[in-house]
Every structure is written in structure tokens, then in C-alpha cells.
Design a protein around this motif. Structure first.
Motif, mmCIF file in Angstrom:
data_model
loop_
_atom_site.group_PDB
_atom_site.id
_atom_site.type_symbol
_atom_site.label_atom_id
_atom_site.label_comp_id
_atom_site.label_asym_id
_atom_site.label_seq_id
_atom_site.Cartn_x
_atom_site.Cartn_y
_atom_site.Cartn_z
ATOM 1 N N THR A 175 0.835 -1.207 0.000
ATOM 2 C CA THR A 175 0.000 0.000 0.000
ATOM 3 C C THR A 175 0.867 1.252 0.000
ATOM 4 O OG1 THR A 175 -1.791 -1.121 1.183
ATOM 5 C CG2 THR A 175 -1.755 1.279 1.291
ATOM 6 N N THR A 178 2.504 1.830 -3.386
ATOM 7 C CA THR A 178 1.559 2.340 -4.383
ATOM 8 C C THR A 178 1.262 3.817 -4.148
ATOM 9 O OG1 THR A 178 0.551 0.135 -4.464
ATOM 10 C CG2 THR A 178 -0.670 1.926 -5.487
ATOM 11 N N ARG A 207 -6.367 -0.056 -3.925
ATOM 12 C CA ARG A 207 -5.847 0.367 -5.233
ATOM 13 C C ARG A 207 -6.777 1.381 -5.891
ATOM 14 N NH1 ARG A 207 -4.823 -5.267 -5.960
ATOM 15 N NH2 ARG A 207 -6.558 -5.374 -7.444
ATOM 16 N N LYS A 211 -5.847 5.241 -6.780
ATOM 17 C CA LYS A 211 -5.998 5.641 -8.187
ATOM 18 C C LYS A 211 -6.867 6.891 -8.310
ATOM 19 C CE LYS A 211 -8.007 3.954 -12.526
ATOM 20 N NZ LYS A 211 -8.714 2.810 -13.171
#
Length: 336
Positions: A175, A178, A207, A211
Motif C-alpha cells: 500500500t 503504491t 488500489r 488511483k
């Protein structure tokens, strides 16, 4: 000082902690459990130590050393060996990358130290990866985490070895990676990390949140998180399963890992291939079972397969058929 490969006992007061150890912190709950065990049965596995000017230094067994202190042991079993600093760092790193209780940022700091201090021995991430026995991309991710804001670094935690969950108030290494890769503003990185640390969030949802936060940099993070949390869960399927679901041949799906809390009896979930969802499914039942207990009826519900056909499909997706593996089985019906 005498160096010996034999196990001998040393006074704990003569042993010092490893000054090169990469750990930022140690899970106190597990340390307490280990200390309690040592109080009852003693220290069963010897520490590996090296001679230093004022006694000995722990090379392998830092947690056992600290737990032995907590258990008030006077002497502990040790093996004494000669090690240089770079050998100690390398040995610690190799030992720790195989441990689940060391976070990615802790591993990254050790990798960074190795490459900065010994550039001739570790001139690149690829060289270091080959030495340690991991993929170079993993080294890259660990190093990337060391550049994250300090607040995020301290929020990163490994999964619990038994429950496979992230401790409360923490986020997973993946996490954090990302977040750093997708969101460029440090303040917004921290804001997202704090929101995701508030409660367990499914990886797929994580995710999506990251995003959307990256896509809408001016929109409040809390608003994005709440909106995504309220959406029906998207259950991903292979493209080859779409027709089987639409003609009601596939009415069961088996998954590894931990069931998402949104998947419960009576819930409506979206069947999806990649992003768009192609059907609404109502969850009828959820069970947990070992693969070895799957029978022909299970295989049929998985999409009209025979058991042997289903095993082949499972191997294509997961690499192998481990009969002792537990999976959670979701029984569903398509909403018409």
C-alpha cells in the motif's frame, strides 16, 4: 578473545545489542510472549555473537536477546564467531528478509546502508538482489519506501504471520509503495495513508482509492474513501468465466486469502472482468474448506467442470493444487 563454534554460556551482562541491526522497532506483544516462554523453558536456541572491545555483540538473535533480558536470565547459550561489520549487516539482512515481522522500510534501510557503505561489493540493486536471493524489483520498492515521508515510514508494518492482517493503525508495504508511486504530493500521501490506516481495507479497494486520489488531486481524500467504501464489492473473474456466469453454469467461486467483509450472505456484489462489471450476484452462502475436500459437485458449481478439469484451471491460476490449503468458497446466484 576466544572464538568458538561450540555452544557455550555467557553472562548476559557481557553481551550488547547489535548496533547494525536494521529494525526500527520490535512488536512488544510478541516480545512479551517470547519472554514468557523463555521464563518457562529457557532460551533453547543459542545467540550468535561476535567479540567486540567491551564484550560481545549480538549478530543473530536480537529478539531472543531482548526477550532474555526481559526474562531476567543471568546467562544465555551462545556461539561465538568473528564477523566484520559488512558481514554482520549482510547476515542480518539475509536473515530478516526471510522474516515476516520486518517491514519493507526496515529492509530498505538495510539495503541502502549496504549499497552506500560497500559500493564495490554492491554496485547495483541487481547485484544486491542476487546476493540476497530476491527479485531486483523488490529491492527497488524497499529503497523507494526509505524516501517516503517519515510519518508514512512509521505507519508501514508487515502482515501478522497467523491472521495475515495488518496491525491496527498501520498500512501494508505494498500500500505504501503504491501511494508513493501514484501520488506525488507528500501532504496528500500522508493524508491517504492515514485514511487507509483507520480500518482494514481490501487490497482491491485500496488500489481504487489511491488511483482516484491521484486522478482527482483537488478532491478531499475522505470524500473519495467514503464514496468507494459505499460501492458494491467487485468480485473479479476471468474472461472465460463470464459466459458461464451469464448462463448460470458457474454458481460458485473459490478464493484464497481472507474473505472481504463486504462479501457476506445476502450481499449483492458485482461480477467483474477487469474494471466493468457484467452481472450482479447475490451471495447465498460462504464456507471455508480445504481443497482436498472438493468433489465433483463443487467442480460442477465452479463452472460446469469435472473435478480434474477444475484442478487444471486452479493450477493455471494459482500455480499448484495444494490439497491442505484452505480456501473460502462463495456460493452465489445471478440477479436477473
Amino acid at each position: 578473545m576466544k572464538v568458538s563454534e561450540m555452544v557455550k554460556e555467557l553472562e548476559l551482562s557481557k553481551i550488547h545489542p547489535n548496533r547494525l541491526n536494521p529494525r526500527l522497532d520490535i512488536n512488544m506483544e510478541r516480545l512479551n510472549e517470547l519472554a514468557d516462554s523463555i521464563k518457562q523453558v529457557g532460551l533453547l536456541e543459542p545467540l550468535i555473537v561476535r567479540p567486540v572491545d567491551d564484550g560481545y555483540e549480538v549478530v543473530v538473535g536480537e529478539r531472543r536477546y531482548r526477550a532474555s533480558q526481559q526474562a531476567n536470565l543471568r546467562k544465555v547459550p551462545v556461539i561465538i564467531r568473528e564477523y566484520s561489520d559488512d558481514e554482520v549487516i549482510e547476515l542480518n539482512l539475509i536473515e530478516n528478509v526471510q522474516r515476516e515481522d520486518l517491514s519493507g522500510v526496515e529492509k530498505g534501510r538495510s539495503c541502502k546502508k549496504l549499497m552506500e557503505k560497500y559500493p564495490d561489493k554492491y554496485p547495483s540493486q541487481v547485484t544486491l538482489a542476487e546476493k540476497i536471493g530476491v527479485d531486483a524489483s523488490m529491492i527497488s520498492r524497499w529503497l523507494q519506501l526509505t524516501e517516503a515521508p517519515e510519518i508514512i515510514q512509521r505507519m508501514i508494518a508487515p502482515v501478522e504471520p497467523v491472521s495475515r492482517k495488518i496491525p491496527e493503525g498501520k498500512i501494508a508495504t505494498r500500500t505504501a509503495t503504491t501511494i508513493i508511486q501514484r501520488i506525488k504530493e507528500p501532504e496528500r500521501q500522508i493524508e491517504v495513508a492515514r485514511e487507509l490506516a483507520k480500518k482494514p481495507t481490501p487490497e482491491r479497494e485500496v488500489r481504487t482509492i489511491i488511483k482516484e486520489v491521484a486522478r482527482e488531486p483537488s478532491r478531499p481524500v475522505q470524500e473519495i474513501v467514503q464514496e468507494i467504501a459505499e460501492k458494491p464489492y467487485e468480485l473479479p473473474f476471468r474472461l472465460s468465466h463470464m459466459e458461464r456466469i451469464l448462463n448460470d453454469t458457474k454458481v460458485q467461486t473459490s478464493r484464497t486469502g481472507i474473505a472481504d467483509p463486504k462479501i457476506k450472505v445476502g450481499a449483492i456484489v458485482h461480477a467483474a472482468v477487469w474494471e466493468p462489471h457484467f452481472a450482479d450476484l447475490r451471495v447465498k452462502d460462504i464456507e471455508r474448506k480445504r481443497l482436498k475436500y472438493f468433489d465433483e459437485e463443487d467442480a460442477k458449481r465452479e463452472g460446469g467442470y469435472t473435478l480434474e478439469e477444475f484442478k487444471r484451471v486452479w493450477k493455471e491460476i494459482h500455480g499448484k493444487w495444494n490439497e491442505d490449503q484452505f480456501v473460502y468458497v462463495i456460493h452465489f446466484e445471478r440477479m436477473k
